[in-house]
Design a protein around this motif. Structure first.
Motif, PDB file in Angstrom:
ATOM      1  N   PRO A  78      12.758  13.245  65.117  1.00 45.42           N
ATOM      2  CA  PRO A  78      11.557  13.342  64.276  1.00 45.42           C
ATOM      3  C   PRO A  78      11.361  14.717  63.651  1.00 45.42           C
ATOM      4  O   PRO A  78      11.027  14.826  62.464  1.00 45.42           O
ATOM      5  CB  PRO A  78      10.424  13.001  65.247  1.00 45.42           C
ATOM      6  CG  PRO A  78      11.065  12.120  66.274  1.00 45.42           C
ATOM      7  CD  PRO A  78      12.446  12.671  66.452  1.00 45.42           C
ATOM      8  N   ASP A 121       9.864   2.411  68.877  1.00 51.80           N
ATOM      9  CA  ASP A 121       8.951   3.518  69.172  1.00 51.80           C
ATOM     10  C   ASP A 121       9.509   4.830  68.632  1.00 51.80           C
ATOM     11  O   ASP A 121       8.755   5.664  68.098  1.00 51.80           O
ATOM     12  CB  ASP A 121       8.707   3.623  70.681  1.00 51.80           C
ATOM     13  CG  ASP A 121       7.827   2.498  71.213  1.00 51.80           C
ATOM     14  OD1 ASP A 121       7.032   1.946  70.418  1.00 51.80           O
ATOM     15  OD2 ASP A 121       7.945   2.172  72.403  1.00 51.80           O
ATOM     16  N   ALA A 124       9.030   4.843  64.954  1.00 49.44           N
ATOM     17  CA  ALA A 124       7.626   5.147  64.647  1.00 49.44           C
ATOM     18  C   ALA A 124       7.367   6.647  64.726  1.00 49.44           C
ATOM     19  O   ALA A 124       6.672   7.217  63.876  1.00 49.44           O
ATOM     20  CB  ALA A 124       6.707   4.388  65.601  1.00 49.44           C
ATOM     21  N   ASP A 125       7.935   7.295  65.732  1.00 47.57           N
ATOM     22  CA  ASP A 125       7.782   8.752  65.840  1.00 47.57           C
ATOM     23  C   ASP A 125       8.419   9.452  64.636  1.00 47.57           C
ATOM     24  O   ASP A 125       7.871  10.429  64.108  1.00 47.57           O
ATOM     25  CB  ASP A 125       8.430   9.263  67.129  1.00 47.57           C
ATOM     26  CG  ASP A 125       7.660   8.847  68.377  1.00 47.57           C
ATOM     27  OD1 ASP A 125       6.480   8.463  68.255  1.00 47.57           O
ATOM     28  OD2 ASP A 125       8.259   8.900  69.474  1.00 47.57           O
ATOM     29  N   THR A 128       6.258   8.897  61.452  1.00 51.53           N
ATOM     30  CA  THR A 128       5.009   9.663  61.555  1.00 51.53           C
ATOM     31  C   THR A 128       5.263  11.127  61.216  1.00 51.53           C
ATOM     32  O   THR A 128       4.492  11.758  60.467  1.00 51.53           O
ATOM     33  CB  THR A 128       4.415   9.530  62.964  1.00 51.53           C
ATOM     34  OG1 THR A 128       4.098   8.159  63.216  1.00 51.53           O
ATOM     35  CG2 THR A 128       3.157  10.377  63.101  1.00 51.53           C
ATOM     36  N   GLN A 131       6.000  11.413  57.423  1.00 52.26           N
ATOM     37  CA  GLN A 131       4.802  11.262  56.604  1.00 52.26           C
ATOM     38  C   GLN A 131       3.979  12.546  56.576  1.00 52.26           C
ATOM     39  O   GLN A 131       3.340  12.861  55.569  1.00 52.26           O
ATOM     40  CB  GLN A 131       3.950  10.111  57.149  1.00 52.26           C
ATOM     41  CG  GLN A 131       4.553   8.738  56.881  1.00 52.26           C
ATOM     42  CD  GLN A 131       3.918   7.645  57.732  1.00 52.26           C
ATOM     43  OE1 GLN A 131       3.247   7.927  58.727  1.00 52.26           O
ATOM     44  NE2 GLN A 131       4.143   6.401  57.358  1.00 52.26           N
ATOM     45  N   ALA A 132       4.011  13.303  57.666  1.00 55.01           N
ATOM     46  CA  ALA A 132       3.233  14.538  57.732  1.00 55.01           C
ATOM     47  C   ALA A 132       3.730  15.578  56.738  1.00 55.01           C
ATOM     48  O   ALA A 132       2.973  16.473  56.344  1.00 55.01           O
ATOM     49  CB  ALA A 132       3.292  15.104  59.148  1.00 55.01           C
ATOM     50  N   ARG A 164       1.836  -0.057  62.304  1.00 50.63           N
ATOM     51  CA  ARG A 164       0.813   0.707  63.035  1.00 50.63           C
ATOM     52  C   ARG A 164       1.016   2.210  62.863  1.00 50.63           C
ATOM     53  O   ARG A 164       0.063   2.983  62.960  1.00 50.63           O
ATOM     54  CB  ARG A 164       0.831   0.343  64.527  1.00 50.63           C
ATOM     55  CG  ARG A 164       0.389  -1.061  64.842  1.00 50.63           C
ATOM     56  CD  ARG A 164      -0.085  -1.194  66.301  1.00 50.63           C
ATOM     57  NE  ARG A 164       0.914  -0.754  67.256  1.00 50.63           N
ATOM     58  CZ  ARG A 164       1.859  -1.533  67.783  1.00 50.63           C
ATOM     59  NH1 ARG A 164       1.936  -2.819  67.406  1.00 50.63           N
ATOM     60  NH2 ARG A 164       2.714  -1.065  68.664  1.00 50.63           N
ATOM     61  N   ALA A 165       2.269   2.597  62.588  1.00 49.05           N
ATOM     62  CA  ALA A 165       2.570   4.011  62.362  1.00 49.05           C
ATOM     63  C   ALA A 165       2.343   4.420  60.907  1.00 49.05           C
ATOM     64  O   ALA A 165       2.579   5.577  60.551  1.00 49.05           O
ATOM     65  CB  ALA A 165       4.007   4.307  62.768  1.00 49.05           C
ATOM     66  N   GLY A 166       1.916   3.471  60.083  1.00 48.09           N
ATOM     67  CA  GLY A 166       1.574   3.807  58.709  1.00 48.09           C
ATOM     68  C   GLY A 166       2.594   3.415  57.660  1.00 48.09           C
ATOM     69  O   GLY A 166       2.402   3.693  56.471  1.00 48.09           O
TER      70      GLY A 166
END
Length: 335
Positions: A78, A121, A124-125, A128, A131-132, A164-166
């Motif tokens: 990530p 999972d 998803a990390d 996330t 996206q930041a 759920r993670a966007g």
């Protein structure tokens, strides 16, 4: 208007050209863009470590005329993916896509690509973190499952976890990937297609953008799939091997009448090729992507022969391309 708004408002995802290693480089994308003004074009997959540690301009540069264009990244760390997105942001891509579908051995050894289907999972990390650092949509390209997974169970769970993670935009290759026992080429051909499952995902997740990849070779097929409710269709090998048939006329999906003929595309490529040669490039670096332009048409064999035999010679220039074009125009005139 920012890149995010531009990409979403123009619905560029309605038709796209897949990221294909060793094929969809910047020269190929310029060529494809002349046939469709609206389809989303994807880069070859670039690994996050390469972006972080490698020659950034060589990996990330592209021509302004390639928009809309998506950068596909590969990776599973990530923090490293986030750093790659941060580094790439000034280049102004319209979308950043995470590869969760490539089955090659070297991708598996790096623990990314299709093997990530086994660890939603971690994906998803990753998204996330991406996206930041992103100012454009972060999307995911995946398979319907890998190895002995049951796609009907795994795929919706994978999508739901990432939603759920966007993540709200998925490109789904409608085949499983077998991580052992099949080559990357075989993984594009042997596992059976399941278009119906991808269509079902759109019905199950109507709020998400769901695009289908795999086994689509014509614009008519793409139109039929869009009519079933899918948001977009991605063309792969057909767009490379038979680009005229696969891409000319594609802008009808946006209500536009942009239908150049193949000879016009060749002439429009000349200024780009001349600039490439002036910068020290070689002719075949561009023309290797153009071999299939006249596929199935009179003179196509002569076109390919001239380019294959002459474009790689030292000092070869645009006169080779025009000589190859004469094989087509001459065949048409003689018919």
């Amino acid at each position: 208007m920012g890149s995010t708004e531009k990409s979403i408002n123009n619905n560029s995802f309605r038709l796209s050209v897949a990221p294909m290693m060793d094929w969809t480089d910047r020269h190929c994308r310029v060529f494809h863009r002349l046939m469709t003004r609206r389809a989303m074009l994807y880069t070859e997959m670039v690994t996050a470590p390469a972006v972080v540690h490698g020659p950034k301009p060589r990996l990330l540069d592209y021509s302004a005329g390639e928009h809309p264009i998506a950068l596909q990244l590969g990776g599973s760390d990530p923090r490293e993916l986030a750093e790659a997105v941060r580094i790439a942001r000034p280049w102004g891509y319209d979308e950043v896509n995470l590869n969760c579908g490539c089955p090659s051995d070297r991708v598996q050894s790096g623990c990314f690509g299709a093997v990530l289907m086994k660890d939603p999972d971690l994906v998803a990390d990753c998204v996330t973190a991406m996206q930041a650092e992103a100012d454009v949509p972060v999307t995911v390209k995946c398979r319907i499952g890998v190895d002995d997974q049951e796609p009907e169970a795994v795929l919706p769970a994978f999508i739901e976890r990432l939603a759920r993670a966007g993540v709200d935009h998925f490109v789904i290759h409608a085949r499983k990937a077998w991580l052992q026992g099949l080559s990357p080429k075989e993984n594009r051909e042997i596992p059976p297609l399941n278009h119906d499952l991808v269509v079902a995902m759109k019905a199950r997740f109507p709020e998400l953008t769901i695009c289908l990849n795999g086994g689509v070779t014509t614009l008519d097929q793409a139109g039929a799939l869009l009519a079933q409710g899918l948001d977009g269709v991605m063309l792969g090998r057909a767009a490379y091997h038979d680009p005229g048939h696969a891409l000319i006329g594609a802008d009808r999906f946006w209500g536009e009448d942009h239908v150049p003929d193949e000879a016009e595309v060749v002439h429009q490529m000349l200024p780009y090729i001349e600039a490439h040669l002036a910068d020290g490039g070689r002719l075949h670096q561009v023309t290797r992507h153009m071999l299939g332009l006249f596929h199935g048409k009179a003179g196509a064999r002569g076109w390919r022969q001239v380019l294959s035999s002459e474009a790689s010679r030292e000092g070869a220039g645009t006169e080779v391309l025009l000589r190859a074009l004469e094989k087509v125009t001459g065949a048409v005139a003689a018919a």
